[in-house]
Motif scaffolding. Structure first.
Motif, PDB file in Angstrom:
ATOM      1  N   GLU A   1       0.911  -1.164   0.094  1.00  8.35           N
ATOM      2  CA  GLU A   1       0.004   0.125   0.031  1.00  8.35           C
ATOM      3  C   GLU A   1       0.702   1.185  -0.005  1.00  8.35           C
ATOM      4  O   GLU A   1       0.547   2.343   0.362  1.00  8.35           O
ATOM      5  CB  GLU A   1      -0.900  -0.347   1.313  1.00  8.35           C
ATOM      6  CG  GLU A   1      -1.996  -1.091   1.320  1.00  8.35           C
ATOM      7  CD  GLU A   1      -2.909  -0.860   2.398  1.00  8.35           C
ATOM      8  OE1 GLU A   1      -3.137   0.090   3.044  1.00  8.35           O
ATOM      9  OE2 GLU A   1      -3.690  -2.006   2.849  1.00  8.35           O
TER      10      GLU A   1
ATOM     11  N   LEU B   1       1.549  12.856   2.168  1.00  8.14           N
ATOM     12  CA  LEU B   1       2.005  13.741   1.466  1.00  8.14           C
ATOM     13  C   LEU B   1       1.026  15.194   1.785  1.00  8.14           C
ATOM     14  O   LEU B   1       1.798  16.188   1.918  1.00  8.14           O
ATOM     15  CB  LEU B   1       1.669  13.427   0.118  1.00  8.14           C
ATOM     16  CG  LEU B   1       2.428  14.197  -0.942  1.00  8.14           C
ATOM     17  CD1 LEU B   1       4.137  14.613  -0.523  1.00  8.14           C
ATOM     18  CD2 LEU B   1       2.432  14.001  -2.489  1.00  8.14           C
ATOM     19  N   PRO B   2      -0.227  15.178   1.822  1.00 10.55           N
ATOM     20  CA  PRO B   2      -0.913  16.764   2.026  1.00 10.55           C
ATOM     21  C   PRO B   2      -0.532  17.030   3.662  1.00 10.55           C
ATOM     22  O   PRO B   2      -0.507  18.270   3.814  1.00 10.55           O
ATOM     23  CB  PRO B   2      -2.158  16.195   2.196  1.00 10.55           C
ATOM     24  CG  PRO B   2      -2.486  14.893   1.511  1.00 10.55           C
ATOM     25  CD  PRO B   2      -1.098  14.247   1.779  1.00 10.55           C
TER      26      PRO B   2
ATOM     27  N   ASP C   1       1.399   6.942   1.120  1.00  9.93           N
ATOM     28  CA  ASP C   1       2.050   8.147   0.764  1.00  9.93           C
ATOM     29  C   ASP C   1       1.017   9.252   0.382  1.00  9.93           C
ATOM     30  O   ASP C   1       1.404  10.532   0.473  1.00  9.93           O
ATOM     31  CB  ASP C   1       2.973   7.955  -0.695  1.00  9.93           C
ATOM     32  CG  ASP C   1       4.408   7.421  -0.360  1.00  9.93           C
ATOM     33  OD1 ASP C   1       4.759   7.424   0.930  1.00  9.93           O
ATOM     34  OD2 ASP C   1       5.280   7.097  -1.167  1.00  9.93           O
ATOM     35  N   ALA C   2      -0.076   8.738  -0.243  1.00 11.94           N
ATOM     36  CA  ALA C   2      -1.189   9.795  -0.537  1.00 11.94           C
ATOM     37  C   ALA C   2      -1.862  10.237   0.641  1.00 11.94           C
ATOM     38  O   ALA C   2      -2.244  11.555   0.534  1.00 11.94           O
ATOM     39  CB  ALA C   2      -2.260   9.082  -1.699  1.00 11.94           C
ATOM     40  N   LEU C   3      -1.763   9.456   1.686  1.00 13.44           N
ATOM     41  CA  LEU C   3      -2.431  10.103   2.845  1.00 13.44           C
ATOM     42  C   LEU C   3      -1.367  11.029   3.799  1.00 13.44           C
ATOM     43  O   LEU C   3      -1.776  12.075   4.208  1.00 13.44           O
ATOM     44  CB  LEU C   3      -2.454   8.751   3.999  1.00 13.44           C
ATOM     45  CG  LEU C   3      -3.701   7.922   3.529  1.00 13.44           C
ATOM     46  CD1 LEU C   3      -3.754   6.678   4.404  1.00 13.44           C
ATOM     47  CD2 LEU C   3      -5.105   8.679   3.799  1.00 13.44           C
TER      48      LEU C   3
ATOM     49  N   ASN D   1       1.802   3.395  -2.264  1.00  9.26           N
ATOM     50  CA  ASN D   1       1.268   4.428  -2.940  1.00  9.26           C
ATOM     51  C   ASN D   1      -0.049   5.126  -2.176  1.00  9.26           C
ATOM     52  O   ASN D   1       0.023   6.468  -1.973  1.00  9.26           O
ATOM     53  CB  ASN D   1       0.787   4.237  -4.443  1.00  9.26           C
ATOM     54  CG  ASN D   1       1.896   3.921  -5.207  1.00  9.26           C
ATOM     55  OD1 ASN D   1       3.006   4.583  -5.045  1.00  9.26           O
ATOM     56  ND2 ASN D   1       1.724   3.211  -6.084  1.00  9.26           N
ATOM     57  N   VAL D   2      -0.812   4.289  -1.688  1.00 12.45           N
ATOM     58  CA  VAL D   2      -2.006   4.738  -0.590  1.00 12.45           C
ATOM     59  C   VAL D   2      -1.440   5.543   0.489  1.00 12.45           C
ATOM     60  O   VAL D   2      -1.755   6.573   0.875  1.00 12.45           O
ATOM     61  CB  VAL D   2      -2.974   3.566  -0.283  1.00 12.45           C
ATOM     62  CG1 VAL D   2      -4.002   4.023   0.552  1.00 12.45           C
ATOM     63  CG2 VAL D   2      -3.564   2.967  -1.726  1.00 12.45           C
TER      64      VAL D   2
END
Length: 177
Positions: free
Chosen positions: A87, A96-97, A92-94, A89-90
């Motif tokens: 997971e 990153l912001p 990292d998406a959580l 990429n998932v």
């Protein structure tokens, strides 16, 4: 001293306790739980993945051969290693912001610790969010840069309300969920 004067006995410094904290504030090995040890081994394995781009099977085999692995919770280690890499990429998406810089500028240790924290927030609901946060801070203190634990704390503290809203609100005394 004459040849008949007894020599003072050699004195050794007192043994240091295996439990407690080190000079950096991290917990010593003797006071770590099986799950804490699993997180440490997962961190080392994830570091190999991030830095060396090694295959997950090779990393898994290598890590299980390390001294002390038998003392860790191998089921939790498996969940963290395979869950975080599957997971990535998932996760990292959580994360990153919440960063104030590019992901490439984050140390691999802090990156891996944040993966572990985000994964546990999301999937290990039996572990209280504050425990996840504390464990990740401890990992960053022990293995990361000087103030890396502060950064990990800020990011994961910002992530917890989105992944564990009811638990965080209840813990902070906020009745809204």
């Amino acid at each position: 001293m004459s040849e008949f004067t007894p020599k003072p006995a050699a004195t050794r410094p007192p043994r240091q306790a295996r439990t407690g904290v080190t000079s950096t504030g991290a917990r010593k090995a003797g006071s770590k739980s099986d799950r804490s040890r699993a997180r440490e081994f997962a961190l080392q394995a994830l570091y190999q993945r991030l830095v060396g781009k090694n295959g997950i099977t090779d990393i898994d085999v290598f890590t299980r051969d390390l001294a002390g692995f038998s003392k860790c919770d191998s089921v939790h280690f498996d969940a963290l290693l395979h869950g975080c890499t599957d997971e990535a990429n998932v996760l990292d998406a959580l994360i990153l912001p919440l960063l104030d810089r590019k992901m490439e500028e984050i140390s691999p240790i802090e990156h891996a610790v944040m993966w572990i924290g985000a994964y546990e927030f999301k999937h290990c609901l039996d572990v209280p969010w504050r425990v996840v946060l504390n464990e990740c801070i401890e990992l960053a203190k022990e293995f990361g840069g000087t103030d890396g634990h502060k950064y990990v704390n800020a990011v994961l503290n910002g992530l917890a309300p989105s992944l564990r809203a009811a638990e965080v609100n209840a813990d902070r005394g906020n009745p809204r969920s």
